[in-house]
Write an enzyme that holds these catalytic residues in place. Structure first.
Site, mmCIF file in Angstrom:
data_model
loop_
_atom_site.group_PDB
_atom_site.id
_atom_site.type_symbol
_atom_site.label_atom_id
_atom_site.label_comp_id
_atom_site.label_asym_id
_atom_site.label_seq_id
_atom_site.Cartn_x
_atom_site.Cartn_y
_atom_site.Cartn_z
ATOM 1 C CG ASN A 12 -1.866 1.137 1.355
ATOM 2 O OD1 ASN A 12 -1.795 2.149 0.537
ATOM 3 N ND2 ASN A 12 -2.407 1.237 2.482
ATOM 4 C CE LYS A 14 0.022 3.019 4.773
ATOM 5 N NZ LYS A 14 0.073 3.033 6.155
ATOM 6 C CG HIS A 111 -5.756 1.585 5.181
ATOM 7 N ND1 HIS A 111 -5.470 2.484 6.023
ATOM 8 C CD2 HIS A 111 -4.741 0.564 4.789
ATOM 9 C CE1 HIS A 111 -3.970 2.368 6.471
ATOM 10 N NE2 HIS A 111 -3.669 1.032 5.714
ATOM 11 C CD GLU A 113 -2.722 5.179 6.669
ATOM 12 O OE1 GLU A 113 -2.630 5.245 5.592
ATOM 13 O OE2 GLU A 113 -1.839 4.579 7.436
ATOM 14 C CD GLU A 192 -3.302 -2.786 7.099
ATOM 15 O OE1 GLU A 192 -2.051 -3.024 6.421
ATOM 16 O OE2 GLU A 192 -3.918 -1.791 6.802
ATOM 17 N N GLY A 198 2.925 1.842 10.721
ATOM 18 C CA GLY A 198 3.830 3.187 10.453
ATOM 19 C C GLY A 198 4.462 3.310 11.895
ATOM 20 C CB SER A 238 5.662 -2.199 11.392
ATOM 21 O OG SER A 238 5.166 -0.959 11.655
HETATM 22 P P1 13P Z 1 3.334 0.106 7.342
HETATM 23 O O1 13P Z 1 3.889 -1.255 6.819
HETATM 24 O O2 13P Z 1 3.969 1.102 7.020
HETATM 25 O O3 13P Z 1 3.183 -0.002 8.989
HETATM 26 O O4 13P Z 1 1.671 0.345 6.821
HETATM 27 C C1 13P Z 1 0.789 -0.802 7.021
HETATM 28 C C2 13P Z 1 -0.370 -0.395 6.355
HETATM 29 O O5 13P Z 1 -1.186 0.429 6.726
HETATM 30 C C3 13P Z 1 -0.819 -0.855 4.972
HETATM 31 O O6 13P Z 1 -1.982 -0.664 4.368
#
Ligand code: 13P
Length: 280
Positions: A12, A14, A111, A113, A192, A198, A238
């Site tokens: 992803n 983002k 997601h 976010e 997740e 992150g 992560s």
């Molecule tokens: P990270 O791997 O940067 O922690 O992000 C995970 C994520 O949100 C994938 O959709």
């Protein structure tokens, strides 16, 4: 004993990597050691997907196609969201027909976010998922608890509520369609944990396995044993080349949804290699 389900290594991106960076990513990926990956991808044991920003759909699709030709590894390019209607007055949204017109057949939905910062609710996640599946798209549906929810012992309740909210409940036809999509591998779930996204904090393999097993049990109760058995459940939060192997060693972890590490070609190549090994 080989695994029953394919491994999916999804990235992803983002709000990162415009067209220029997307092209550079695939150039760099072509120079990485991906020995063993083509074989696993070729026999369907391993799948690669990258969810990229909309401005990079065209460049990434083109670069991925050129890469696939050279490396014999198909990398699907996907959207990070999709709307629940086919068209209309929904400024800044993208519909399944619009995406599919340019060959984007894969999408994320729900997601964390989107849920945290953009008001995504279980109901909108359900509508987006159902419509995208009906349109023939491939959907990765995301669920996960926050740190506060985990620390107050509510992880299980939160995951079950998100699944209940996102998957069809009463309409038998909709349930059948969701079950079929899980069986066909056209719908998958990504677990997740928000506290691991992150942050550099990763769920331990035991924590990931526990959540994945819970999700699979819930899918069985909701959509039937076969749907649950075939359901590909990805772990996200992560994931890195350093921890991916131990996560993929968990019986109910069928791949990763990777943010930061999917932005760098050497890391993504390492994740694909680990996926190919786990897929054997
Ligand atoms: P990270 O791997 O940067 O922690 O992000 C995970 C994520 O949100 C994938 O959709």
């Amino acid at each position: 004993m080989s695994r029953a389900r394919p491994i999916v290594i999804a990235g992803n991106w983002k709000m990162n990597h415009g067209p220029k960076a997307a092209r550079a990513f695939f150039e760099a990926l072509a120079g990485e050691d991906i020995l063993g990956v083509a074989e696993a991808a070729g026999n369907g044991r391993l799948r690669a997907i990258l969810y990229v920003p909309a401005v990079s759909f065209a460049a990434a699709s083109e670069a991925a196609a050129a890469f696939s030709k050279r490396a014999e590894i198909a990398v699907a390019i996907g959207s990070q969201n999709v709307h629940w209607k086919d068209s209309g007055a929904f400024t800044a949204e993208l519909s399944a027909p619009l995406l599919m017109e340019i060959g984007i057949t894969h999408t994320l939905v729900g997601h964390s976010e989107r849920r945290q910062f953009f008001g995504e609710t279980d109901a909108s996640v359900r509508d987006r998922t159902a419509f995208a599946l009906d349109q023939g798209m491939d959907v990765t549906l995301c669920v996960g608890e926050t740190r506060a929810e985990r620390e107050s012992g509510r992880t299980e309740a939160v995951l079950l509520a998100q699944l209940a909210g996102a998957l069809p409940q009463s309409d038998p036809n909709a349930r059948e369609r969701a079950a079929k999509a899980l069986i066909e591998g056209r719908l998958r779930i990504a677990y997740e944990p928000v506290w691991a996204i992150g942050t550099g904090l990763t769920a331990t393999p035991a924590q990931a396995q526990e959540a994945h097993a819970l999700i699979r049990r819930d899918l069985a109760a909701r959509l039937g044993a076969q749907a649950a058995q075939n359901a590909v459940i990805l772990y996200g939060g992560s994931v890195t080349p350093a921890n991916v192997a131990e996560l993929l060693a968990c019986p109910d972890v069928d791949g990763g949804l990777v943010g930061g590490a999917s932005l760098k070609a050497p890391d993504y190549a390492a994740l694909l290699r680990a996926g190919a090994l786990a897929a054997r």
